[in-house]
Design a protein around this motif. Structure first.
Motif, PDB file in Angstrom:
ATOM      1  N   LYS A 303       0.826  -1.200   0.000  1.00  0.00           N
ATOM      2  CA  LYS A 303       0.000   0.000   0.000  1.00  0.00           C
ATOM      3  C   LYS A 303       0.865   1.256   0.000  1.00  0.00           C
ATOM      4  CE  LYS A 303      -4.292  -1.143   1.671  1.00  0.00           C
ATOM      5  NZ  LYS A 303      -5.180  -1.477   2.775  1.00  0.00           N
ATOM      6  N   GLU A 304       0.617   2.136  -0.968  1.00  0.00           N
ATOM      7  CA  GLU A 304       1.442   3.340  -1.116  1.00  0.00           C
ATOM      8  C   GLU A 304       0.715   4.568  -0.596  1.00  0.00           C
ATOM      9  OE1 GLU A 304       4.089   3.350  -4.823  1.00  0.00           O
ATOM     10  OE2 GLU A 304       2.213   2.423  -5.493  1.00  0.00           O
ATOM     11  N   LYS A 305       1.482   5.462   0.039  1.00  0.00           N
ATOM     12  CA  LYS A 305       0.908   6.735   0.474  1.00  0.00           C
ATOM     13  C   LYS A 305       0.607   7.625  -0.721  1.00  0.00           C
ATOM     14  CE  LYS A 305       3.119   6.783   4.997  1.00  0.00           C
ATOM     15  NZ  LYS A 305       4.420   7.040   5.637  1.00  0.00           N
ATOM     16  N   ASN A 306       1.524   7.633  -1.687  1.00  0.00           N
ATOM     17  CA  ASN A 306       1.348   8.469  -2.866  1.00  0.00           C
ATOM     18  C   ASN A 306       0.535   7.707  -3.907  1.00  0.00           C
ATOM     19  OD1 ASN A 306       1.493  10.096  -5.091  1.00  0.00           O
ATOM     20  ND2 ASN A 306       3.706  10.424  -4.966  1.00  0.00           N
ATOM     21  N   GLU A 307      -0.684   8.169  -4.155  1.00  0.00           N
ATOM     22  CA  GLU A 307      -1.534   7.465  -5.127  1.00  0.00           C
ATOM     23  C   GLU A 307      -1.025   7.612  -6.558  1.00  0.00           C
ATOM     24  OE1 GLU A 307      -5.608   8.580  -4.802  1.00  0.00           O
ATOM     25  OE2 GLU A 307      -5.925   7.204  -3.120  1.00  0.00           O
ATOM     26  N   GLU A 308      -0.326   8.723  -6.823  1.00  0.00           N
ATOM     27  CA  GLU A 308       0.199   8.932  -8.185  1.00  0.00           C
ATOM     28  C   GLU A 308       1.568   8.274  -8.278  1.00  0.00           C
ATOM     29  OE1 GLU A 308      -0.199  13.151  -9.028  1.00  0.00           O
ATOM     30  OE2 GLU A 308      -2.177  12.668  -9.859  1.00  0.00           O
ATOM     31  N   SER A 309       1.559   6.962  -8.401  1.00  0.00           N
ATOM     32  CA  SER A 309       2.787   6.189  -8.238  1.00  0.00           C
ATOM     33  C   SER A 309       3.379   5.684  -9.544  1.00  0.00           C
ATOM     34  CB  SER A 309       2.521   5.018  -7.299  1.00  0.00           C
ATOM     35  OG  SER A 309       1.500   4.195  -7.839  1.00  0.00           O
ATOM     36  N   VAL A 310       2.745   6.027 -10.669  1.00  0.00           N
ATOM     37  CA  VAL A 310       3.337   5.675 -11.970  1.00  0.00           C
ATOM     38  C   VAL A 310       3.470   6.964 -12.802  1.00  0.00           C
ATOM     39  CG1 VAL A 310       2.377   3.333 -11.905  1.00  0.00           C
ATOM     40  CG2 VAL A 310       1.140   5.134 -13.114  1.00  0.00           C
ATOM     41  N   LYS A 335       1.806   4.427 -18.231  1.00  0.00           N
ATOM     42  CA  LYS A 335       0.898   4.455 -17.077  1.00  0.00           C
ATOM     43  C   LYS A 335       0.068   3.195 -16.917  1.00  0.00           C
ATOM     44  CE  LYS A 335      -3.023   6.700 -19.371  1.00  0.00           C
ATOM     45  NZ  LYS A 335      -3.824   7.928 -19.503  1.00  0.00           N
ATOM     46  N   TYR A 336       0.039   2.327 -17.921  1.00  0.00           N
ATOM     47  CA  TYR A 336      -0.875   1.176 -17.875  1.00  0.00           C
ATOM     48  C   TYR A 336      -0.299   0.019 -17.061  1.00  0.00           C
ATOM     49  CZ  TYR A 336      -3.456   3.638 -21.513  1.00  0.00           C
ATOM     50  OH  TYR A 336      -4.166   4.571 -22.230  1.00  0.00           O
ATOM     51  N   LEU A 337       0.029   0.324 -15.819  1.00  0.00           N
ATOM     52  CA  LEU A 337       0.587  -0.690 -14.923  1.00  0.00           C
ATOM     53  C   LEU A 337      -0.360  -0.909 -13.751  1.00  0.00           C
ATOM     54  CD1 LEU A 337       4.333   0.460 -14.755  1.00  0.00           C
ATOM     55  CD2 LEU A 337       3.290  -1.160 -16.344  1.00  0.00           C
ATOM     56  N   LEU A 338      -0.468  -2.159 -13.342  1.00  0.00           N
ATOM     57  CA  LEU A 338      -1.286  -2.484 -12.178  1.00  0.00           C
ATOM     58  C   LEU A 338      -0.543  -2.188 -10.888  1.00  0.00           C
ATOM     59  CD1 LEU A 338      -3.910  -3.774 -11.072  1.00  0.00           C
ATOM     60  CD2 LEU A 338      -2.723  -5.982 -11.177  1.00  0.00           C
ATOM     61  N   PHE A 339       0.784  -2.368 -10.926  1.00  0.00           N
ATOM     62  CA  PHE A 339       1.622  -2.084  -9.757  1.00  0.00           C
ATOM     63  C   PHE A 339       2.734  -1.123 -10.174  1.00  0.00           C
ATOM     64  CE2 PHE A 339      -0.024  -6.387  -8.774  1.00  0.00           C
ATOM     65  CZ  PHE A 339      -0.580  -6.151  -7.519  1.00  0.00           C
ATOM     66  N   SER A 340       3.086  -0.218  -9.266  1.00  0.00           N
ATOM     67  CA  SER A 340       4.162   0.737  -9.533  1.00  0.00           C
ATOM     68  C   SER A 340       5.524   0.080  -9.331  1.00  0.00           C
ATOM     69  CB  SER A 340       4.040   1.913  -8.576  1.00  0.00           C
ATOM     70  OG  SER A 340       4.354   1.485  -7.256  1.00  0.00           O
ATOM     71  N   PHE A 341       6.582   0.783  -9.740  1.00  0.00           N
ATOM     72  CA  PHE A 341       7.924   0.265  -9.482  1.00  0.00           C
ATOM     73  C   PHE A 341       8.195   0.170  -7.976  1.00  0.00           C
ATOM     74  CE2 PHE A 341       8.506   0.996 -13.959  1.00  0.00           C
ATOM     75  CZ  PHE A 341       9.345  -0.037 -14.326  1.00  0.00           C
ATOM     76  N   ALA A 342       7.651   1.101  -7.206  1.00  0.00           N
ATOM     77  CA  ALA A 342       7.823   1.007  -5.745  1.00  0.00           C
ATOM     78  C   ALA A 342       7.197  -0.286  -5.227  1.00  0.00           C
ATOM     79  CB  ALA A 342       7.189   2.219  -5.063  1.00  0.00           C
ATOM     80  N   GLN A 343       6.040  -0.633  -5.744  1.00  0.00           N
ATOM     81  CA  GLN A 343       5.402  -1.887  -5.328  1.00  0.00           C
ATOM     82  C   GLN A 343       6.182  -3.113  -5.807  1.00  0.00           C
ATOM     83  OE1 GLN A 343       1.507  -0.736  -6.936  1.00  0.00           O
ATOM     84  NE2 GLN A 343       0.634  -0.979  -4.887  1.00  0.00           N
TER      85      GLN A 343
END
Lengths: 433, 433
Positions: A303-310, A335-343
């Motif tokens: 779970k990320e604090k920053n929603e704009e993660s991609v 932008k078409y990613l289900l999970f960000s690089f942080a995730q």
């Protein structure tokens, strides 16, 4: 830096390497074959070793200039994001019109001559030495499209897909710089998948494909048995490149059960030359793909604090056939990613795997929402059923002599210029068979 | 060297490091923390850097002694098998009773003092820097046993199994030397695999397992897009080590479809310290597992001239529980492979992937024919159904504080001594959760 800052250098308005980009790479030249760090600016590479040796960093506050003596960016990357930021903003100051250091480079024509090298004259090399390379599969549209092709729409995505950022370890040794030709692989293929018994042949792949991917280089790693928190994970990223994960679909179909793709993908993977730092992509943040209501939430460690993660960076696939026919066959976005690089990083380290400076983490194929934004020929041709028009030619999969070029650039319309990746390109050579 | 040659050093008869072994490793000592190459002989390590600096190789014909200045064996490995043979046989001559060079070491007590270090006083380190690590799945009995557990006996082996030496890329960064503790991983697990919808939790693995493997270090590689011929492939091998591919079975079950194991295995992989050269294993060649008649033949690129393409080396799994109960719970052999390392290498490079010096290629879990020779707890416990007796304790999977030790040694009864691998050992630490 304000968003309308310009350079005293003449930077074409469509250059990927505007003053607000400053991507890092490794170059050599005919005059000096020694590999060394550089940044790209407009139509030039700024030779950081020469610039540093000429005292260029003396007023910068950056004291670790010995890292520029290395033939890779691993040591610079390992200094961490504060150091990258210091160097990048200092270089922006050096290159800015009406900047604070006009005597250092702008008015120092001998130094300009020695350090600003036309991009057309430099040879690029792998920017970092890659220890481990991991390829994820978090481009949901691609995963769904492939699932429909192989299993139908009802079982397109596996039950774990919305919870696990699915990934696998790829081959690091065969990652090559943009421009390296790719020889059509010869591998084990099942000529008739419906025949019994299943007897393979050794043959050149008939289903050679590209995969449009976005990838992050790790700057600073973690110790084994320690996890990287998802909200700290971006601090471990050096920057991003474009990637083409060349794939032999017929080899893949035969070999991938139960341990995943192996010889279908390890023959070559191409990346773009210039690493765009995370800071340069800040203006282009957006939200990842929405989760369907019935998928539930991700586990807390994702779970990320920053929603704009991609990032929303436009991707293009340019096809040139061996006969010279040309077309842009896909326009997508990162932008078409289900999970960000942080995730992806948080998941990668969840059981304790250690990342190291120079590790490369790729998104997996990125496809958009419609047929004009697909990231592979497997999807575009519906596994070979649909012929794709490229000028006077048609294709289902790649033919010998064909060239695939990916480009990517972000623009927010501010007039401050593009933040682009240049390109990753490769031409298919006939098999050695 | 004849098979009954003995050393002037007192080598215990049960030592793994007889005169006919001479395995290579990397050591440091409290007195000199600098990592350097050594060979193991009896209860000693012969410090090759010190020996070389003292002129020990002057009469050897081996001139590339600068490789011993490196903290890894990659440079020595890259010299190729002729160089390894030259150095190994020369060291055997130095150490042989009534050998050709008695004044060099045997009668030179100051040099013996400086170069022959008790094994109990040396710290071992990873013998080579590992670029890419590949784990195969060619222990057919293991593959079959797991297939029976998960899919039943009729579909135990996938249709590709007898044709493709199945393998996947593993994590190089988390390969550690014998003795390194392994922290129980925390990962995504499905608490009830039968529930719908499938909602995972983050939890310490409840099914932590070992995998008994044998692995080869690559000495010399190949260029990208070039294949290594199966009959040349052994020339690319530096030598062999034991490996424990620690695995979290519950994490694996949830994550592995469709791209294979990832966080279930990348948290740590242990190897033994001393690399046993191929030449030392020559007396122990045997045939790989027979192919069933209905499997047909392998493709020509996998066909070997030498039918005795694997080794018969006895493997043992020693379990010590956190309560001090002890038992040898498995006795197997490295011979239970469907494909040889030469075949794995030929397949690994068939589509053009390049191997590099220091790459590590593992067999996958090796199980014998009966219940006393299984290479994993998954098989021994029938996926947790059967309790395994270890002294007064029982186990299905590993508990915190348990220690697993693999040993392996070959003996042909000739009286010339054992060719052994020492051990690979690791203790499970409680999770950080």
């Amino acid at each position: 830096m304000t968003s309308i800052r310009q350079s005293w250098l003449d930077i074409p308005v469509d250059s990927h390497f505007s003053l607000r980009n400053i991507p890092f790479g490794i170059i050599s030249t005919a005059a000096d074959p020694h590999r060394r760090p550089a940044v790209a600016i407009g139509n030039y590479a700024l030779d950081l070793l020469e610039f540093s040796n000429s005292g260029g960093f003396r007023q910068s506050g950056f004291t670790n200039t010995s890292v520029f003596e290395n033939p890779t960016l691993n040591a610079f990357g390992a200094l961490g994001r504060a150091a990258h930021r210091l160097v990048r903003t200092y270089i922006q100051d050096i290159l800015a019109a009406s900047g604070p250091y006009p005597d250092l480079l702008e008015r120092n024509h001998p130094l300009r001559e020695r350090t600003l090298l036309p991009l057309s004259s430099v040879q690029n090399h792998l920017p970092l030495e890659i220890g481990d390379y991991t390829d994820f599969f978090v481009g949901r549209n691609h995963a769904y499209n492939c699932g429909v092709i192989f299993r139908g729409p009802d079982n397109a995505l596996n039950p774990n897909y919305y919870h696990v950022p699915v990934g696998y370890h790829g081959r690091a040794s065969s990652i090559v710089i943009s421009g390296t030709p790719i020889k059509r692989p010869v591998g084990q293929i099942l000529p008739d998948p419906t025949a019994v018994p299943k007897i393979p042949v050794l043959a050149p792949t008939q289903r050679l494909d590209y995969e449009l991917e976005f990838a992050a280089f790790i700057a600073t790693g973690n110790n084994m048995s320690e996890r990287i928190n998802v909200n700290d994970a971006e601090q471990h990223i050096f920057g991003y490149v474009l990637m083409n994960d060349w794939s032999a679909r017929d080899v893949q179909a035969w070999e991938y059960v139960p341990l995943g793709p192996f010889t279908a993908k390890n023959f070559g993977t191409s990346i773009s030359a210039w690493v765009v730092l995370s800071d340069a992509l800040e203006p282009f943040r957006t939200k990842p793909l929405a989760r369907p209501a019935d998928a539930g939430d991700v586990l807390p460690y994702l779970k990320e604090k920053n929603e704009e993660s991609v990032y929303d960076i436009e991707l293009q696939v340019f096809y040139q056939t061996t006969d010279g026919d040309k077309a842009v066959i896909s326009k997508g976005s990162t932008k078409y990613l289900l999970f960000s690089f942080a995730q992806m990083i948080a998941h990668h380290t969840v059981t304790g795997a250690n990342l190291r400076p120079g590790d490369l983490i790729a998104s997996g194929t990125i496809s958009g929402e419609d047929s004009g934004s697909l990231g592979s020929l497997l999807e575009k041709s519906q596994a070979g059923k649909v012929h794709i028009a490229i000028g006077q030619s048609t294709r289902t999969f790649l033919q010998d002599g064909d060239t695939i070029t990916f480009t990517a650039a972000a623009d927010d319309g501010s007039g401050a210029g593009l933040v682009g990746f240049g390109k990753v390109t490769g031409t298919i050579l006939a098999p050695d068979y």
